[in-house]
Design a protein around this motif. Structure first.
Motif, PDB file in Angstrom:
ATOM      1  N   ILE A  50       0.683  -1.381   0.365  1.00 47.69           N
ATOM      2  CA  ILE A  50      -0.019  -0.130   0.345  1.00 47.69           C
ATOM      3  C   ILE A  50       0.817   1.217  -0.310  1.00 47.69           C
ATOM      4  O   ILE A  50       1.432   1.641   0.745  1.00 47.69           O
ATOM      5  N   TRP A  51       0.640   2.349  -1.110  1.00 51.10           N
ATOM      6  CA  TRP A  51       1.645   3.414  -0.691  1.00 51.10           C
ATOM      7  C   TRP A  51       0.940   4.021  -2.051  1.00 51.10           C
ATOM      8  O   TRP A  51      -0.637   4.196  -2.569  1.00 51.10           O
ATOM      9  N   PHE A  52       0.841   5.740  -1.531  1.00 56.41           N
ATOM     10  CA  PHE A  52       0.835   6.560  -2.464  1.00 56.41           C
ATOM     11  C   PHE A  52       2.133   7.246  -2.764  1.00 56.41           C
ATOM     12  O   PHE A  52       2.763   7.478  -2.482  1.00 56.41           O
ATOM     13  N   SER A  53       2.134   7.959  -4.076  1.00 56.88           N
ATOM     14  CA  SER A  53       2.871   9.086  -4.868  1.00 56.88           C
ATOM     15  C   SER A  53       2.462  10.329  -5.373  1.00 56.88           C
ATOM     16  O   SER A  53       0.991  10.092  -6.035  1.00 56.88           O
ATOM     17  N   PHE A  54       2.793  11.469  -4.934  1.00 57.04           N
ATOM     18  CA  PHE A  54       1.933  12.699  -4.872  1.00 57.04           C
ATOM     19  C   PHE A  54       2.749  13.923  -5.191  1.00 57.04           C
ATOM     20  O   PHE A  54       4.047  13.598  -4.838  1.00 57.04           O
ATOM     21  N   ASP A  55       2.688  14.343  -6.955  1.00 57.97           N
ATOM     22  CA  ASP A  55       3.029  15.444  -7.719  1.00 57.97           C
ATOM     23  C   ASP A  55       3.410  16.691  -7.226  1.00 57.97           C
ATOM     24  O   ASP A  55       2.247  16.925  -6.987  1.00 57.97           O
ATOM     25  N   ASN A  57       2.105  18.278  -9.684  1.00 63.46           N
ATOM     26  CA  ASN A  57       0.909  18.578 -11.075  1.00 63.46           C
ATOM     27  C   ASN A  57       0.082  18.021 -10.800  1.00 63.46           C
ATOM     28  O   ASN A  57      -0.398  18.230 -11.439  1.00 63.46           O
ATOM     29  N   GLN A  58      -0.724  17.881  -9.096  1.00 60.66           N
ATOM     30  CA  GLN A  58      -1.746  17.607  -8.569  1.00 60.66           C
ATOM     31  C   GLN A  58      -1.675  15.806  -8.913  1.00 60.66           C
ATOM     32  O   GLN A  58      -2.387  16.126 -10.172  1.00 60.66           O
ATOM     33  N   GLN A  59      -0.854  15.374  -9.688  1.00 56.54           N
ATOM     34  CA  GLN A  59      -1.333  14.163 -10.098  1.00 56.54           C
ATOM     35  C   GLN A  59      -0.586  13.073  -9.143  1.00 56.54           C
ATOM     36  O   GLN A  59       0.418  13.391  -8.427  1.00 56.54           O
ATOM     37  N   TYR A  60      -1.420  12.164  -8.941  1.00 53.80           N
ATOM     38  CA  TYR A  60      -1.262  10.890  -8.584  1.00 53.80           C
ATOM     39  C   TYR A  60      -1.140   9.645  -8.271  1.00 53.80           C
ATOM     40  O   TYR A  60      -1.341   9.133  -9.509  1.00 53.80           O
ATOM     41  N   SER A  61      -0.434   8.567  -7.830  1.00 58.17           N
ATOM     42  CA  SER A  61      -0.701   6.720  -8.043  1.00 58.17           C
ATOM     43  C   SER A  61      -0.752   6.435  -6.963  1.00 58.17           C
ATOM     44  O   SER A  61      -0.333   6.695  -5.674  1.00 58.17           O
ATOM     45  N   PHE A  62      -1.863   6.306  -6.727  1.00 63.33           N
ATOM     46  CA  PHE A  62      -1.936   4.789  -5.077  1.00 63.33           C
ATOM     47  C   PHE A  62      -1.831   3.573  -5.559  1.00 63.33           C
ATOM     48  O   PHE A  62      -2.258   2.788  -6.940  1.00 63.33           O
ATOM     49  N   HIS A  63      -1.214   2.455  -4.694  1.00 59.73           N
ATOM     50  CA  HIS A  63      -1.074   1.258  -5.042  1.00 59.73           C
ATOM     51  C   HIS A  63      -1.829   0.879  -4.056  1.00 59.73           C
ATOM     52  O   HIS A  63      -1.127   0.866  -2.776  1.00 59.73           O
ATOM     53  N   SER A  64      -2.345  -0.706  -4.056  1.00 57.81           N
ATOM     54  CA  SER A  64      -3.139  -1.636  -2.313  1.00 57.81           C
ATOM     55  C   SER A  64      -2.562  -2.931  -2.887  1.00 57.81           C
ATOM     56  O   SER A  64      -2.230  -3.378  -3.919  1.00 57.81           O
ATOM     57  N   THR A  65      -3.340  -3.470  -2.290  1.00 58.32           N
ATOM     58  CA  THR A  65      -3.616  -5.350  -1.999  1.00 58.32           C
ATOM     59  C   THR A  65      -4.403  -5.507  -3.123  1.00 58.32           C
ATOM     60  O   THR A  65      -5.090  -4.473  -3.582  1.00 58.32           O
ATOM     61  N   LEU A  66      -4.364  -7.073  -3.077  1.00 62.67           N
ATOM     62  CA  LEU A  66      -4.635  -7.021  -4.469  1.00 62.67           C
ATOM     63  C   LEU A  66      -4.373  -6.513  -6.443  1.00 62.67           C
ATOM     64  O   LEU A  66      -5.111  -6.619  -7.064  1.00 62.67           O
ATOM     65  N   ASN A  67      -3.159  -6.542  -6.220  1.00 61.99           N
ATOM     66  CA  ASN A  67      -2.900  -5.453  -7.179  1.00 61.99           C
ATOM     67  C   ASN A  67      -3.728  -4.603  -7.395  1.00 61.99           C
ATOM     68  O   ASN A  67      -4.064  -4.310  -8.967  1.00 61.99           O
ATOM     69  N   TYR A  68      -4.409  -3.660  -6.718  1.00 65.36           N
ATOM     70  CA  TYR A  68      -5.152  -2.377  -6.983  1.00 65.36           C
ATOM     71  C   TYR A  68      -4.459  -0.980  -7.501  1.00 65.36           C
ATOM     72  O   TYR A  68      -3.421  -0.831  -6.524  1.00 65.36           O
ATOM     73  N   ASN A  69      -4.824  -0.657  -8.551  1.00 64.54           N
ATOM     74  CA  ASN A  69      -4.012   0.645  -9.060  1.00 64.54           C
ATOM     75  C   ASN A  69      -5.151   1.547  -9.034  1.00 64.54           C
ATOM     76  O   ASN A  69      -6.044   1.313 -10.098  1.00 64.54           O
ATOM     77  N   GLU A  70      -4.696   3.067  -9.363  1.00 58.70           N
ATOM     78  CA  GLU A  70      -5.259   4.369  -9.345  1.00 58.70           C
ATOM     79  C   GLU A  70      -4.607   5.120  -9.501  1.00 58.70           C
ATOM     80  O   GLU A  70      -3.240   4.827  -9.659  1.00 58.70           O
ATOM     81  N   ALA A  71      -4.262   6.036 -10.410  1.00 60.95           N
ATOM     82  CA  ALA A  71      -3.732   7.327 -11.170  1.00 60.95           C
ATOM     83  C   ALA A  71      -4.530   8.501 -11.721  1.00 60.95           C
ATOM     84  O   ALA A  71      -5.930   8.321 -11.758  1.00 60.95           O
ATOM     85  N   GLY A  72      -4.505  10.006 -11.271  1.00 59.62           N
ATOM     86  CA  GLY A  72      -5.133  10.885 -11.545  1.00 59.62           C
ATOM     87  C   GLY A  72      -4.844  11.589 -10.815  1.00 59.62           C
ATOM     88  O   GLY A  72      -3.195  12.359 -10.486  1.00 59.62           O
TER      89      GLY A  72
END
Length: 124
Positions: A50-55, A57-72
């Motif tokens: 489980i981790w987040f990354s923020f830049d 330019n107001q962009q983010y990435s998120f990774h969680s268990t069960l290989n779930y990913n988000e970005a936006g």
């Protein structure tokens, strides 16, 4: 008199924008989970996934268990962190409450159905 009526609201708006910008600046970087609670009980999950990354330019990435990913995109308004996932088909704006944010730690509160989850993260 009229001038002071204009200056006071303008000052309040600038203070609000400044606080949001400061929080967004503190968010920039990669954050890894160190604790996940649900209704004050620890959840047995692999926190390394489980981790987040923020830049800046107001962009983010998120990774969680069960290989779930988000970005936006993300935005901070008051004590709320809004994210809009742009990689998954069902994309909607979500909000989590910022309970704690400083140079080294981030704690957010999320509502999942009737449960309250609190995720604590540290900056890498």
């Amino acid at each position: 008199m009229l001038r002071s009526l204009f200056i006071i609201p303008l000052t309040l708006v600038l203070i609000f924008i400044s606080c949001a910008s400061e929080k967004e600046n503190l968010l920039v970087g990669k954050w890894t989970a160190v604790e996940l609670l649900e209704n004050n009980d620890s959840l047995a999950v692999n926190l390394d996934e489980i981790w987040f990354s923020f830049d800046e330019n107001q962009q983010y990435s998120f990774h969680s268990t069960l290989n779930y990913n988000e970005a936006g995109t993300y935005e901070v308004v008051g004590d709320l962190l809004y994210t809009t996932d742009t990689i998954n088909e069902i994309s909607q704006r979500k909000a989590v409450k910022l309970l704690e944010l400083n140079e080294n730690s981030l704690k957010i509160e999320m509502k999942v159905k009737k449960a309250v989850r609190i995720l604590s993260l540290i900056k890498e």
